[in-house]
Motif scaffolding. Structure first.
Motif, PDB file in Angstrom:
ATOM      1  N   ILE A  59      18.348  44.065  19.960  1.00  0.00           N
ATOM      2  CA  ILE A  59      19.321  43.090  20.442  1.00  0.00           C
ATOM      3  C   ILE A  59      20.248  43.800  21.405  1.00  0.00           C
ATOM      4  O   ILE A  59      20.976  44.720  21.016  1.00  0.00           O
ATOM      5  CB  ILE A  59      20.151  42.500  19.281  1.00  0.00           C
ATOM      6  CG1 ILE A  59      19.233  41.992  18.163  1.00  0.00           C
ATOM      7  CG2 ILE A  59      21.057  41.394  19.804  1.00  0.00           C
ATOM      8  CD1 ILE A  59      18.306  40.894  18.580  1.00  0.00           C
ATOM      9  N   ALA A  60      20.221  43.402  22.676  1.00  0.00           N
ATOM     10  CA  ALA A  60      21.068  44.031  23.688  1.00  0.00           C
ATOM     11  C   ALA A  60      22.362  43.246  23.839  1.00  0.00           C
ATOM     12  O   ALA A  60      22.361  42.025  23.842  1.00  0.00           O
ATOM     13  CB  ALA A  60      20.339  44.103  25.019  1.00  0.00           C
ATOM     14  N   MET A  61      23.455  43.971  23.972  1.00  0.00           N
ATOM     15  CA  MET A  61      24.758  43.338  24.181  1.00  0.00           C
ATOM     16  C   MET A  61      25.362  43.916  25.448  1.00  0.00           C
ATOM     17  O   MET A  61      25.546  45.133  25.568  1.00  0.00           O
ATOM     18  CB  MET A  61      25.666  43.590  22.985  1.00  0.00           C
ATOM     19  CG  MET A  61      26.882  42.684  22.938  1.00  0.00           C
ATOM     20  SD  MET A  61      27.724  42.802  21.324  1.00  0.00           S
ATOM     21  CE  MET A  61      28.864  41.416  21.492  1.00  0.00           C
ATOM     22  N   LEU A  62      25.647  43.042  26.418  1.00  0.00           N
ATOM     23  CA  LEU A  62      26.181  43.462  27.709  1.00  0.00           C
ATOM     24  C   LEU A  62      27.667  43.134  27.765  1.00  0.00           C
ATOM     25  O   LEU A  62      28.054  41.962  27.756  1.00  0.00           O
ATOM     26  CB  LEU A  62      25.444  42.749  28.848  1.00  0.00           C
ATOM     27  CG  LEU A  62      24.101  43.328  29.324  1.00  0.00           C
ATOM     28  CD1 LEU A  62      23.127  43.500  28.187  1.00  0.00           C
ATOM     29  CD2 LEU A  62      23.504  42.458  30.413  1.00  0.00           C
ATOM     30  N   LEU A  63      28.507  44.163  27.855  1.00  0.00           N
ATOM     31  CA  LEU A  63      29.958  43.979  27.815  1.00  0.00           C
ATOM     32  C   LEU A  63      30.632  44.841  28.871  1.00  0.00           C
ATOM     33  O   LEU A  63      30.135  45.916  29.220  1.00  0.00           O
ATOM     34  CB  LEU A  63      30.512  44.375  26.439  1.00  0.00           C
ATOM     35  CG  LEU A  63      30.054  43.554  25.241  1.00  0.00           C
ATOM     36  CD1 LEU A  63      30.560  44.201  23.958  1.00  0.00           C
ATOM     37  CD2 LEU A  63      30.541  42.117  25.353  1.00  0.00           C
ATOM     38  N   PRO A  64      31.824  44.414  29.358  1.00  0.00           N
ATOM     39  CA  PRO A  64      32.585  45.250  30.297  1.00  0.00           C
ATOM     40  C   PRO A  64      33.379  46.313  29.533  1.00  0.00           C
ATOM     41  O   PRO A  64      34.513  46.082  29.111  1.00  0.00           O
ATOM     42  CB  PRO A  64      33.520  44.244  30.982  1.00  0.00           C
ATOM     43  CG  PRO A  64      33.745  43.197  29.937  1.00  0.00           C
ATOM     44  CD  PRO A  64      32.451  43.104  29.151  1.00  0.00           C
ATOM     45  N   LEU A  65      32.795  47.483  29.333  1.00  0.00           N
ATOM     46  CA  LEU A  65      33.453  48.546  28.578  1.00  0.00           C
ATOM     47  C   LEU A  65      34.212  49.514  29.471  1.00  0.00           C
ATOM     48  O   LEU A  65      34.839  50.452  28.983  1.00  0.00           O
ATOM     49  CB  LEU A  65      32.422  49.292  27.737  1.00  0.00           C
ATOM     50  CG  LEU A  65      31.705  48.420  26.694  1.00  0.00           C
ATOM     51  CD1 LEU A  65      30.633  49.226  25.975  1.00  0.00           C
ATOM     52  CD2 LEU A  65      32.695  47.832  25.710  1.00  0.00           C
TER      53      LEU A  65
END
Length: 202
Positions: A59-65
């Motif tokens: 499960i990939a999670m794309l976030l502005p880190l």
């Protein structure tokens, strides 16, 4: 949590990888929540996302880190980690990628996620980024569930998880009218979002 570029490790259950990818937030609407009632109860049986052959589902999670919206991305990452600890089994493989808050970064992150075998993508946060990853996830034959509430970017294989602005405005005005208010003032930003809110209110 610092951004790292190490190879992913299966997590049990915090995140197992953060990758860099790039988005200057524009008129995108950001994080929204579903209009369904949420339950805080912990399931008695841990959620285990596995393929029929028993292999772990990535499960990939794309976030502005990183970038201007890094604080928002970190809050969402913290929430995801808490959820994984609460409900996920040992075979849950959450992979986290940094979009840097830009469409270009989201594209890079999506390509990394696909290359790493992700079977579904959660994110990105902004509408323009969601539109940018559509051809990537479509070519890979997987779905993405973006956190934007920009209805214009919705369409298979990119789906939206959130409360649309029109729904929010309708509920607020309905609440006010039910309590006898007949004159309602609006403070709106310039741009497409403000126009949408005004149209919905009318």
């Amino acid at each position: 949590m610092p951004v790292v570029t190490a190879e992913p490790q299966p997590i049990t259950p915090p995140l197992d990888r953060t990758r860099t990818g790039e988005e200057t937030p524009g008129a995108d609407k950001g994080l929204v929540v579903p209009e369904t009632e949420l339950s805080l109860e912990t399931p008695t049986t841990p959620v285990q996302l596995v393929e029929p052959d028993g292999t772990t589902v990535g499960i990939a999670m794309l976030l502005p880190l990183s970038g201007a919206r890094a604080s928002v991305g970190q809050i969402m990452l913290d929430a995801a980690q808490m959820a994984v600890f609460d409900i996920a089994g040992d075979d849950f493989n959450l992979m986290v990628y940094d979009t840097q808050g830009t469409p270009e970064g989201a594209e890079d992150a999506a390509r990394l996620a696909v290359a790493d075998g992700a079977r579904i993508v959660l994110g990105p946060l902004y509408g323009r980024s969601a539109a940018a990853i559509r051809p990537i996830v479509a070519a890979a034959g997987i779905n993405a569930v973006a956190f934007s509430n920009d209805r214009t970017v919705a369409g298979a294989p990119v789906h939206l998880m959130g409360l649309m602005p029109e729904q929010q405005i309708e509920r607020v005005i309905r609440y006010a009218v039910q309590r006898g208010y007949r004159r309602i003032g609006l403070l709106l930003p310039h741009g497409g979002y403000g126009d949408l809110v005004l149209e919905s209110a009318r």
